[in-house]
Write a protein that holds these residues in place. Structure first.
Motif, short mmCIF file in Angstrom:
data_model
loop_
_atom_site.label_atom_id
_atom_site.label_comp_id
_atom_site.label_asym_id
_atom_site.label_seq_id
_atom_site.Cartn_x
_atom_site.Cartn_y
_atom_site.Cartn_z
N SER A 5 0.84 -1.19 0.00
CA SER A 5 0.00 0.00 0.00
C SER A 5 0.87 1.25 0.00
O SER A 5 2.08 1.19 0.27
N ASP A 6 0.26 2.39 -0.31
CA ASP A 6 1.01 3.65 -0.27
C ASP A 6 1.56 3.93 1.12
O ASP A 6 2.67 4.44 1.27
N ASN A 7 0.79 3.58 2.15
CA ASN A 7 1.27 3.79 3.51
C ASN A 7 2.52 2.97 3.80
O ASN A 7 3.48 3.47 4.40
N MET A 8 2.53 1.71 3.37
CA MET A 8 3.69 0.86 3.64
C MET A 8 4.90 1.31 2.82
O MET A 8 6.03 1.31 3.32
N ARG A 9 4.68 1.70 1.56
CA ARG A 9 5.79 2.22 0.76
C ARG A 9 6.34 3.49 1.40
O ARG A 9 7.56 3.69 1.46
N GLY A 10 5.44 4.35 1.87
CA GLY A 10 5.89 5.57 2.53
C GLY A 10 6.67 5.28 3.79
O GLY A 10 7.68 5.94 4.08
N ALA A 11 6.23 4.28 4.56
CA ALA A 11 6.93 3.92 5.80
C ALA A 11 8.33 3.38 5.48
O ALA A 11 9.30 3.72 6.16
N LEU A 12 8.43 2.55 4.44
CA LEU A 12 9.74 2.02 4.04
C LEU A 12 10.67 3.13 3.58
O LEU A 12 11.86 3.14 3.90
N LEU A 13 10.13 4.08 2.83
CA LEU A 13 10.94 5.21 2.39
C LEU A 13 11.38 6.08 3.57
O LEU A 13 12.51 6.57 3.60
N MET A 14 10.49 6.26 4.54
CA MET A 14 10.86 7.02 5.73
C MET A 14 11.98 6.33 6.49
O MET A 14 12.96 6.97 6.91
N MET A 15 11.90 5.02 6.64
CA MET A 15 12.96 4.28 7.32
C MET A 15 14.26 4.35 6.53
O MET A 15 15.34 4.50 7.11
N GLY A 16 14.16 4.28 5.21
CA GLY A 16 15.36 4.43 4.38
C GLY A 16 15.97 5.80 4.51
O GLY A 16 17.20 5.95 4.58
N SER A 17 15.13 6.82 4.56
CA SER A 17 15.62 8.19 4.71
C SER A 17 16.34 8.37 6.04
O SER A 17 17.44 8.94 6.10
N MET A 18 15.75 7.86 7.12
CA MET A 18 16.37 8.00 8.43
C MET A 18 17.70 7.25 8.50
O MET A 18 18.68 7.74 9.07
N ALA A 19 17.73 6.05 7.93
CA ALA A 19 18.98 5.27 7.92
C ALA A 19 20.06 6.03 7.15
O ALA A 19 21.22 6.11 7.59
N ALA A 20 19.68 6.61 6.00
CA ALA A 20 20.66 7.33 5.18
C ALA A 20 21.23 8.53 5.93
O ALA A 20 22.44 8.77 5.91
N PHE A 21 20.38 9.27 6.62
CA PHE A 21 20.87 10.45 7.35
C PHE A 21 21.80 10.05 8.49
O PHE A 21 22.81 10.72 8.75
N VAL A 22 21.48 8.96 9.19
CA VAL A 22 22.34 8.53 10.30
C VAL A 22 23.68 8.02 9.78
O VAL A 22 24.73 8.30 10.37
N PHE A 23 23.67 7.28 8.67
CA PHE A 23 24.94 6.82 8.09
C PHE A 23 25.78 8.01 7.61
O PHE A 23 27.01 8.01 7.73
N ASN A 24 25.11 9.04 7.08
CA ASN A 24 25.83 10.27 6.73
C ASN A 24 26.48 10.88 7.96
O ASN A 24 27.65 11.28 7.93
N ASP A 25 25.73 10.93 9.05
CA ASP A 25 26.28 11.49 10.30
C ASP A 25 27.50 10.70 10.77
O ASP A 25 28.49 11.28 11.22
N ALA A 26 27.39 9.38 10.68
CA ALA A 26 28.51 8.54 11.12
C ALA A 26 29.76 8.79 10.26
O ALA A 26 30.88 8.89 10.79
N CYS A 27 29.58 8.90 8.96
CA CYS A 27 30.72 9.20 8.07
C CYS A 27 31.35 10.54 8.42
O CYS A 27 32.59 10.65 8.50
N MET A 28 30.51 11.55 8.66
CA MET A 28 31.05 12.87 8.98
C MET A 28 31.75 12.87 10.34
O MET A 28 32.78 13.52 10.51
N LYS A 29 31.21 12.13 11.29
CA LYS A 29 31.83 12.09 12.62
C LYS A 29 33.23 11.49 12.55
O LYS A 29 34.15 11.97 13.22
N VAL A 30 33.39 10.46 11.72
CA VAL A 30 34.71 9.85 11.57
C VAL A 30 35.65 10.79 10.83
O VAL A 30 36.81 10.98 11.24
N VAL A 31 35.19 11.40 9.75
CA VAL A 31 36.07 12.23 8.92
C VAL A 31 36.50 13.49 9.67
O VAL A 31 37.58 14.04 9.42
N LEU A 32 35.69 13.95 10.62
CA LEU A 32 36.03 15.16 11.37
C LEU A 32 37.20 14.93 12.34
O LEU A 32 37.73 15.88 12.91
N LYS A 33 37.61 13.67 12.52
CA LYS A 33 38.81 13.40 13.31
C LYS A 33 40.08 13.78 12.54
O LYS A 33 41.14 14.00 13.15
#
Length: 291
Positions: A5-33
């Motif tokens: 359903s549209d709701n489930m696709r939207g939920a999966l995209l939201m989870m993907g978006s959140m995962a992507a942002f956190v992985f971005n944060d992790a990369c930046m935290k390491v590179v800032l060393k």
């Protein structure tokens, strides 16, 4: 097999978006060393703008012909994006990734409260109580005055204020304004800010490891932007929005595996309070929308 359903696709995209942002944060935290703050933000920003231009050309919808009112809101949103980026990345460099991610989860509460105060958006007593309890949860996470308190938590709270302004500006924009255009203007503003900050500042050679991390951060942040835009076009926001809290799961996992950090029991209590109150606020908004 039954289609999602549209709701489930939207939920999966939201989870993907959140995962992507956190992985971005992790990369930046390491590179800032290894790299100075403004240099890292600038290099990631340049790559992000370049690929966003390519993606927007591929997807279409890039249109800078905006009404004057919308240009004012877009400009204010871009300035808020710049402030949020600086204070968030600075706090991220100095704080456990799970803690700063948890503090950001108060955003639905701050947006709801500020929208009611500035624009007269409806706010019942139940959501008001939930907001106050949620803020108490943030104070439990931050715990000023306690041994081991990280003063950079204030930077995270300032970042929350800037993101609140950014999101409220986005909510007041005309419906026809392109999301891709807004995102590209915001990313360009961050690049200009970082370039000004980098002038005369320290520069370090970019190693292969740092280049790979910056490439990863660019990949993930563009993915986060795209998924978040796609999410808003599918399903009911009241159903999809609570899935933003999956970012905490990724932050806890990466914090433990990559950085060896794990929040103590009191911090976990604060995280649980913030998440519960945010989820309740989404639930109440969904009920009101149905009525």
């Amino acid at each position: 097999m039954r289609a999602l359903s549209d709701n489930m696709r939207g939920a999966l995209l939201m989870m993907g978006s959140m995962a992507a942002f956190v992985f971005n944060d992790a990369c930046m935290k390491v590179v800032l060393k290894d790299l100075p703050l403004f240099q890292a933000i600038l290099l990631r920003g340049l790559a992000t703008v370049f690929f966003m231009v390519l993606v927007s050309h591929w997807l279409g919808g890039l249109d800078f012909r905006l009404p004057r009112r919308d240009w004012f809101l877009v400009t204010l949103r871009t300035l808020a994006d710049v402030g949020a980026t600086y204070f968030f990345i600075t706090a991220l460099r100095e704080m456990p990734i799970a803690n700063i991610t948890a503090i950001l989860q108060v955003l639905p509460l701050t947006v709801t409260l500020t929208g009611a105060m500035l624009f007269g958006e409806p706010l019942g007593w139940r959501r008001l109580v939930a907001i106050m309890i949620g803020f108490a949860g943030v104070m439990i996470i931050v715990r000023p005055g306690v041994d081991g308190f990280n003063s950079y938590a204030y930077y995270a709270l300032i970042a929350v204020a800037f993101v609140t302004v950014r999101d409220l500006c986005a909510r007041r924009l005309s419906a026809g304004v392109s999301s891709v255009t807004i995102a590209l203007i915001g990313a360009t503003g961050v690049v200009i800010f970082a370039a000004i900050g980098a002038v005369g500042g320290e520069w370090e050679p970019v190693s292969g490891k740092s280049a790979a991390l910056l490439a990863g951060a660019t990949f993930f942040i563009i993915g986060g932007y795209l998924f978040s835009v796609m999410t808003m076009r599918l399903g009911e926001i009241g159903f999809i929005a609570p899935f933003r809290y999956t970012s905490l799961l990724w932050a806890l996992l990466l914090g433990f595996v990559v950085f060896g950090d794990w929040p103590d029991g009191v911090t976990m209590l604060g995280i649980a309070i913030v998440v519960a109150m945010g989820a309740f606020t989404f639930y109440r908004e969904r009920q009101i929308a149905r009525r």
